[in-house]
Design an enzyme around this catalytic site. Structure first.
Site, mmCIF file in Angstrom:
data_model
loop_
_atom_site.group_PDB
_atom_site.id
_atom_site.type_symbol
_atom_site.label_atom_id
_atom_site.label_comp_id
_atom_site.label_asym_id
_atom_site.label_seq_id
_atom_site.Cartn_x
_atom_site.Cartn_y
_atom_site.Cartn_z
ATOM 1 N N ASP A 116 -9.794 10.102 12.336
ATOM 2 C CA ASP A 116 -9.679 8.990 11.143
ATOM 3 C C ASP A 116 -10.109 7.779 11.890
ATOM 4 O OD1 ASP A 116 -7.653 8.804 8.594
ATOM 5 O OD2 ASP A 116 -8.025 6.898 9.749
ATOM 6 N N TYR A 165 -11.787 7.076 1.595
ATOM 7 C CA TYR A 165 -11.556 6.370 0.206
ATOM 8 C C TYR A 165 -12.454 6.593 -0.761
ATOM 9 C CZ TYR A 165 -7.715 5.689 3.066
ATOM 10 O OH TYR A 165 -6.564 6.146 3.767
ATOM 11 N N HIS A 199 0.317 7.236 9.887
ATOM 12 C CA HIS A 199 0.878 6.115 9.913
ATOM 13 C C HIS A 199 2.509 6.025 9.787
ATOM 14 C CE1 HIS A 199 -2.762 4.405 10.745
ATOM 15 N NE2 HIS A 199 -3.183 4.519 9.291
ATOM 16 N N ASP A 215 0.669 -1.139 -0.022
ATOM 17 C CA ASP A 215 -0.054 0.052 0.019
ATOM 18 C C ASP A 215 0.898 1.186 -0.080
ATOM 19 O OD1 ASP A 215 0.727 -0.474 2.566
ATOM 20 O OD2 ASP A 215 -1.202 -0.555 3.531
HETATM 21 O O1 V1P Z 1 -4.378 -4.067 5.922
HETATM 22 C C1 V1P Z 1 -3.194 -3.444 5.889
HETATM 23 C C2 V1P Z 1 -1.933 -4.361 5.735
HETATM 24 C C3 V1P Z 1 -1.978 -5.527 4.907
HETATM 25 N N1 V1P Z 1 -0.877 -5.992 6.157
HETATM 26 C C4 V1P Z 1 -0.988 -7.383 6.465
HETATM 27 C C5 V1P Z 1 -1.243 -5.032 6.917
HETATM 28 N N2 V1P Z 1 -2.962 -2.168 5.461
HETATM 29 C C6 V1P Z 1 -4.356 -1.245 5.241
HETATM 30 C C7 V1P Z 1 -3.833 -0.019 5.288
HETATM 31 C C8 V1P Z 1 -4.769 1.199 5.662
HETATM 32 C C9 V1P Z 1 -4.230 2.506 5.822
HETATM 33 C C10 V1P Z 1 -5.286 3.474 6.281
HETATM 34 C C11 V1P Z 1 -4.708 4.904 6.184
HETATM 35 C C12 V1P Z 1 -5.303 5.987 6.925
HETATM 36 O O2 V1P Z 1 -5.360 5.668 8.358
HETATM 37 C C13 V1P Z 1 -4.523 7.494 6.767
HETATM 38 C C14 V1P Z 1 -4.384 7.931 5.562
HETATM 39 O O3 V1P Z 1 -6.696 6.098 6.333
HETATM 40 C C15 V1P Z 1 -4.884 -1.627 3.968
HETATM 41 C C16 V1P Z 1 -6.226 -2.002 3.477
HETATM 42 C C17 V1P Z 1 -7.257 -1.937 4.289
HETATM 43 N N3 V1P Z 1 -8.331 -2.679 3.816
HETATM 44 O O4 V1P Z 1 -7.316 -1.848 5.507
HETATM 45 N N4 V1P Z 1 -4.141 -1.614 2.877
HETATM 46 C C18 V1P Z 1 -4.967 -2.067 1.904
HETATM 47 N N5 V1P Z 1 -6.171 -2.240 2.287
HETATM 48 C C19 V1P Z 1 -4.638 -2.142 0.451
HETATM 49 C C20 V1P Z 1 -5.428 -1.859 -0.601
HETATM 50 C C21 V1P Z 1 -5.008 -2.077 -1.915
HETATM 51 C C22 V1P Z 1 -3.571 -2.247 -2.353
HETATM 52 C C23 V1P Z 1 -2.671 -2.493 -1.258
HETATM 53 C C24 V1P Z 1 -3.191 -2.432 0.102
HETATM 54 ZN ZN ZN Z 2 -7.966 5.776 8.113
HETATM 55 CA CA CA Z 3 -8.142 7.922 14.711
#
Ligand code: V1P
Ligand code: ZN
Ligand code: CA
Length: 379
Positions: free
Chosen positions: A180, A306, A145, A103
């Site tokens: 957030d 998103y 983060h 990501d």
């Molecule tokens: O879940 C993870 C990673 C996968 N690992 C095992 C942990 N990452 C999430 C990241 C979410 C970030 C949120 C940012 C904010 O707080 C601030 C700007 O909003 C994630 C997710 C999810 N559904 O939570 N990464 C992805 N989806 C992702 C999507 C497409 C391609 C790569 C990663």
């Molecule tokens: Zn977030």
């Molecule tokens: Ca928060």
């Protein structure tokens, strides 16, 4: 510096340029969101109001970035694109080491983006330090983060940490409030050992939900100025509003911050593809009104969100709130009007798409958790 607020209208700065929005629009997690946000805000005429000053962002210098980030990470970010043009793709070990995978993969303009996102929040802090504005809005900031020497969770550099460190030059106590849906882990980590920065994060907390920290139970290891509010799915406007009044207000009253940084990620909105909550635009509006009522020097940052059209709607609404103006519920005709189909309305309702699992009995546990964490917070 005297930070009195005798004037009725806050002096508001809005950090934006077309080029910066184009840079931010390459962020893989939020493709084109930045353009959508600023375009809608402009379409509502908010950028032409006399009581808002549009400020073009600046780059953070290497030295400024290195106030928090490691020199090798900063240098890597700045040089990676040029280096890849010459030498080909970076080896996967290096990318892993810097968290620039999945990501947080390298994207077009990543070095410039890192400098500008950090520079913008630093600039916001400088404006408050110099008492030039009362409120500074930076919707492309709020990257909570990012770590000292690595990217994480769609965040490349931690503009928030840099901004708070800058505020500390002038303001003895700084409140960081993170709305957030995810835990503000990076900011918490940076300030966990000081009681001069109170970090408060409300977030969804459940098995497997990113980043997995912020249970509110790990109190002993840190300073007394970390408060986490772990919540369950379906959080609705009423519950958040009550939590704010019952938990946040007394905490802030006893900490008595001299400046406030609000991270206003809107991924807790009903229907967000990553979030789990059921909030409406009005719900973020409630929180913003309450924060503004403190009349403290304030930086307002973005964060998650998103569904770009929903994020643009919320940030347009919140910008109008900051300016004390009511804007039409009908999206104005503009280049990107079609993105607001089928209703072409501003409001995103908390349609009760999912039940609020923050029951009375769960909330009483949360109250206890917060009481234990806030024990001893005083100015
Ligand atoms: O879940 C993870 C990673 C996968 N690992 C095992 C942990 N990452 C999430 C990241 C979410 C970030 C949120 C940012 C904010 O707080 C601030 C700007 O909003 C994630 C997710 C999810 N559904 O939570 N990464 C992805 N989806 C992702 C999507 C497409 C391609 C790569 C990663
Ligand atoms: Zn977030
Ligand atoms: Ca928060």
């Amino acid at each position: 510096h005297a930070h009195t607020h005798a004037h009725t209208h806050a002096r508001v700065a809005y950090i934006y340029s077309k080029d910066y929005a184009a840079l931010c629009s390459h962020l893989p997690s939020n493709l084109n969101r930045s353009k959508a946000v600023h375009t809608l805000i402009d379409a509502y005429g908010l950028l032409r109001l006399r009581d808002l000053t549009v400020i073009a962002p600046r780059r953070a210098t290497v030295k400024e970035l290195c106030r928090y980030h490691s020199r090798d990470y900063v240098e890597f970010l700045r040089q990676v694109e040029e280096k890849e043009r010459v030498d080909g793709p970076t080896d996967s070990h290096t990318l892993e080491e810097y968290g620039l995978v999945h990501d947080c993969s390298i994207f077009e303009g990543i070095g410039d983006y890192a400098e500008f996102v950090a520079g913008s929040t630093l600039q916001a802090a400088t404006f408050l330090n110099e008492n030039e504005f009362d409120i500074v809005i930076h919707w492309d900031g709020g990257r909570h983060h990012a770590g000292k020497d690595m990217a994480a969770g769609f965040c490349i550099v931690n503009d928030i940490v840099l901004g708070i460190m800058e505020l500390q030059k002038t303001f003895d106590r700084v409140l960081y409030l993170d709305l957030d849906v995810h835990h503000g882990d990076g900011v918490e980590k940076a300030f966990q050992f000081t009681d001069k920065v109170l970090t408060v994060s409300l977030h969804h907390f459940a098995e497997g939900f990113y980043p997995g920290t912020g249970s509110g139970k790990d109190v002993s290891a840190r300073s007394k100025a970390v408060v986490n509010v772990p919540l369950r799915s379906g959080l609705c406007r009423k519950t958040l509003s009550n939590l704010f009044d019952d938990l946040i207000e007394p905490l802030v009253a006893s900490f008595n911050p001299k400046a406030v940084v609000l991270q206003c990620g809107v991924d807790g909105m009903a229907g967000d593809p990553l979030g789990k909550w059921n909030l409406s635009i009005a719900s973020y509006g409630d929180c913003l009104q309450k924060v503004m009522a403190w009349k403290k020097p304030l930086i307002i940052l973005g964060g998650g969100g998103y569904n770009s059209a929903a994020a643009a709607r919320s940030y347009a609404y919140l910008t109008s709130q900051v300016l004390g103006r009511d804007i039409s519920d009908e999206i104005p005709e503009h280049d990107q009007f079609e993105d607001y189909a089928p209703d072409f309305l501003l409001k995103v309702e908390d349609a009760g798409r999912q039940p609020d699992e923050n029951t009375e009995s769960y909330l009483s546990q949360v109250r206890d958790l917060v009481a234990r964490q806030s024990d001893g917070i005083a100015s």
